[in-house]
Design an enzyme around this catalytic site. Sequence first.
Site, PDB file in Angstrom:
ATOM      1  N   GLU A 191      38.882  40.481  43.830  1.00 12.64           N
ATOM      2  CA  GLU A 191      37.540  40.050  43.404  1.00 12.64           C
ATOM      3  C   GLU A 191      37.171  38.687  43.989  1.00 12.64           C
ATOM      4  O   GLU A 191      37.040  37.687  43.266  1.00 12.64           O
ATOM      5  CB  GLU A 191      37.478  39.984  41.876  1.00 12.64           C
ATOM      6  CG  GLU A 191      37.702  41.314  41.215  1.00 12.64           C
ATOM      7  CD  GLU A 191      37.623  41.240  39.707  1.00 12.64           C
ATOM      8  OE1 GLU A 191      37.935  40.181  39.129  1.00 12.64           O
ATOM      9  OE2 GLU A 191      37.255  42.237  39.087  1.00 12.64           O
ATOM     10  N   GLU A 384      39.873  49.017  40.285  1.00 10.74           N
ATOM     11  CA  GLU A 384      39.972  48.821  38.828  1.00 10.74           C
ATOM     12  C   GLU A 384      38.856  49.567  38.118  1.00 10.74           C
ATOM     13  O   GLU A 384      37.713  49.526  38.564  1.00 10.74           O
ATOM     14  CB  GLU A 384      39.833  47.327  38.462  1.00 10.74           C
ATOM     15  CG  GLU A 384      40.925  46.441  38.993  1.00 10.74           C
ATOM     16  CD  GLU A 384      40.737  44.994  38.616  1.00 10.74           C
ATOM     17  OE1 GLU A 384      39.984  44.714  37.654  1.00 10.74           O
ATOM     18  OE2 GLU A 384      41.321  44.130  39.293  1.00 10.74           O
TER      19      GLU A 384
HETATM   20  C1  BGP Z   1      39.012  41.959  36.410  1.00  5.51           C
HETATM   21  C2  BGP Z   1      40.373  41.429  36.845  1.00  5.51           C
HETATM   22  C3  BGP Z   1      41.542  42.053  36.169  1.00  5.51           C
HETATM   23  C4  BGP Z   1      41.277  42.492  34.747  1.00  5.51           C
HETATM   24  C5  BGP Z   1      39.903  43.094  34.550  1.00  5.51           C
HETATM   25  C6  BGP Z   1      39.590  43.417  33.105  1.00  5.51           C
HETATM   26  O1  BGP Z   1      38.050  41.000  36.660  1.00  5.51           O
HETATM   27  O2  BGP Z   1      40.555  41.645  38.237  1.00  5.51           O
HETATM   28  O3  BGP Z   1      42.602  41.122  36.267  1.00  5.51           O
HETATM   29  O4  BGP Z   1      41.526  41.490  33.891  1.00  5.51           O
HETATM   30  O5  BGP Z   1      38.917  42.240  35.047  1.00  5.51           O
HETATM   31  O6  BGP Z   1      39.076  42.260  32.488  1.00  5.51           O
HETATM   32  P1  BGP Z   1      39.683  41.709  31.132  1.00  5.51           P
HETATM   33  O7  BGP Z   1      41.164  41.706  31.315  1.00  5.51           O
HETATM   34  O8  BGP Z   1      39.097  40.387  30.975  1.00  5.51           O
HETATM   35  O9  BGP Z   1      39.257  42.698  30.081  1.00  5.51           O
END
Ligand code: BGP
Length: 485
Positions: A191, A384
Amino acid sequence: MSHFPQNFLWGGAIAASQAEGAWNEGGKGLDTQDLRVFDADWDAAQRRKNRDINMTTERFETALTAQDIEHYPFRWGIDFYHTYKQDLALMQELGLKIFRTSISWARIYPNGDDAQPNEEGIRYYVDLFTECHKRGMKVFATILHYATPVNLITKYGGWKNRQMIDFYLRYCKTLYERLGSLVDYWLPFNEINCSRFNPWNGCCLIKDQEENYDQAIFQCTHHQLVANALAVKLCHEMIPGSMVGGMIARFTSYPATCDPDDVMSGILDENYKNYFYTDVMARGYYPAYSRRMFRELGVTVQMEPGDEEILRENTVDFLSFSYYMSMISTNNKDYEVTSGNLLSGKKNPYLQTSEWGWQIDPKGLRISLNEMYDRYQLPLFIAENGIGANDQPDADGAIHDSYRIDYLRAHIEQMGEAIEDGVNLLGYTMWGIIDIISCGTIEMNKRYGVIYVDRNEAGHGSNQRLKKDSFAWYQHCITTNGAEI
Ligand code: BGP
């Protein structure tokens, strides 16, 4: 009937800092994620207030010497560093074709500028990736998933300092040399647009130390975009035929109405939050609209001679993105605001939200896939996707996460539609395939996995793994290549 190609890569994803723990074992140095503080006793308001989208000097300095690990969840994660063989056995049972994780820079170069790499750190990833292949999984390796060696900040100023590109490339070179035969897909930055929305995670900035925060953010971003291009170049030179990608957090946004002002607001949101980054990584130059963006932010990106050629000559082989939710675009202040990944946005009256306020929009995934494929004609990879929920085992220890099955089914259906639309989609690594520490909120209770981990927000518990109902569901999805979901 399956819309998915026979070689579709069904997978799961984690990040080193959110899972490994063992923060000071195996020769690992201190990294930026080890400094993020959380207190399980905080109430909802305190959790919102303390989400460290912006690191502070006081919090940074306190964490540097903190020896308590309870309040630093990334220091313990789910102890994946020690349990990875059992966890990968569960992932093999799931039938995963590919496993995405990040490599911890501070395990390889504990201080970032060490003369030699840490052999124990290299050996851990050789063992981890070898275990993946032994269990029938390809490896999707994220080179930097936010966790940067702290010494590079205290001694060199972090990503504001162009020298970081050299440190980062030396790290990449070591990975390509020592892990090159074990990695199928390389991703230089997780990201890369995060620097704008979480400057601590994205580019290690401490807000109260920056006079012009936006200037610092976009100079860091430029250094990372150049580093991304050079990581592509080096990988192609060292590993002929290698696949090196780019990644953004996809902030899909729709105009709130057909009012031309809302439509223009939507174009600007899509350009400034998403396409600026993928345009540079996939087309190889700063897009024309970025000039107005920088002018309006009061930013002047300092480029060095040769930077434009580096960007143009080293574009990515595939594009990947995280997709969780969508937003709407409008300048109308009357819209209710809701939360989302890395940012908040205006509430779409047609969508439901998760417990954490993220708007659930499966069709937005089809829209995003179509728009990105049509823009670049590059292979795409969903790095993701998933739903964070406060899963609770019931009396007999089962976790009936039908809401997760519903979320995943709806998004996988739309992936199939996108493939029918002509999109070249390489794979899908469901986020948080096993419960890990939430990156945005540092909460263990924000669970994404089809595998439950018995650990609470203070890090206590048996650390046992339990299959949720979604485990068998995803297993069958993979077995039928997405035909029976
Ligand atoms: C993205 C990241 C991940 C993961 C995901 C879910 O931005 O790349 O590392 O964390 O978000 O977000 P969160 O864990 O805050 O629910």
